[in-house]
Design a protein around this motif. Sequence first.
Motif, PDB file in Angstrom:
ATOM      1  N   LEU A  55      44.649  -5.762   6.066  1.00 22.48           N
ATOM      2  CA  LEU A  55      43.481  -6.603   6.350  1.00 22.48           C
ATOM      3  C   LEU A  55      42.274  -5.733   6.698  1.00 22.48           C
ATOM      4  N   ASP A  56      42.490  -4.705   7.511  1.00 20.35           N
ATOM      5  CA  ASP A  56      41.409  -3.788   7.892  1.00 20.35           C
ATOM      6  C   ASP A  56      40.825  -3.074   6.675  1.00 20.35           C
ATOM      7  N   ARG A  57      41.680  -2.597   5.808  1.00 24.38           N
ATOM      8  CA  ARG A  57      41.184  -1.886   4.622  1.00 24.38           C
ATOM      9  C   ARG A  57      40.461  -2.830   3.672  1.00 24.38           C
ATOM     10  N   TYR A  58      40.939  -4.059   3.561  1.00 27.76           N
ATOM     11  CA  TYR A  58      40.307  -5.006   2.647  1.00 27.76           C
ATOM     12  C   TYR A  58      38.959  -5.485   3.184  1.00 27.76           C
ATOM     13  N   PHE A  59      38.935  -5.910   4.457  1.00 24.13           N
ATOM     14  CA  PHE A  59      37.711  -6.464   5.035  1.00 24.13           C
ATOM     15  C   PHE A  59      36.821  -5.391   5.649  1.00 24.13           C
ATOM     16  N   GLY A  60      37.332  -4.204   5.880  1.00 24.54           N
ATOM     17  CA  GLY A  60      36.555  -3.174   6.557  1.00 24.54           C
ATOM     18  C   GLY A  60      36.441  -3.515   8.034  1.00 24.54           C
TER      19      GLY A  60
END
Length: 155
Positions: free
Chosen positions: A92-97
């Motif tokens: 989720l962090d990598r996708y949404f930043g």
Amino acid sequence: MTFHFVLLLSRQGKTRLTKWYSTFTPKEKQRMIREVGSMVLNRSPKLCNFLEYKDYKIIARRYASLYFIMCVDKNDNELLTLEITHHYVKILDRYFGNVCELDLIFNFHKAYYILDELMIAGELQETSEKTVLRLIATQDALQENPGDGGKPGTI
């Protein structure tokens, strides 16, 4: 290892995401969300992340303003469940930043899609972050260019 449900709650107790892998009636689902939510939210941060609930084990972890709650069988490995939770949060962090609660509110369909790429029928399907992110990028490209593979001039 079988998950029965995944629940994301805000610090105020608002449900941000629910995914059910076992069959429960709507009344049971609401009761479980209420009971498990109150158990997790009222718990001191210094206490253990593992709770017993009926015939299940609840594994909860707080990331920023969200509680990620997983329900598994009593004999399942708690640390593996925490790793799967962390894996989901990293994607989720990598996708949404740097994912936040608002990302999940306004893009809940993406959070569900990512969860569906990780788990099927309550069991871990994909362990590679790169594979999941590639599949999500492909899905995003298909949404941007609907139709015959996104080729120009085709209807």
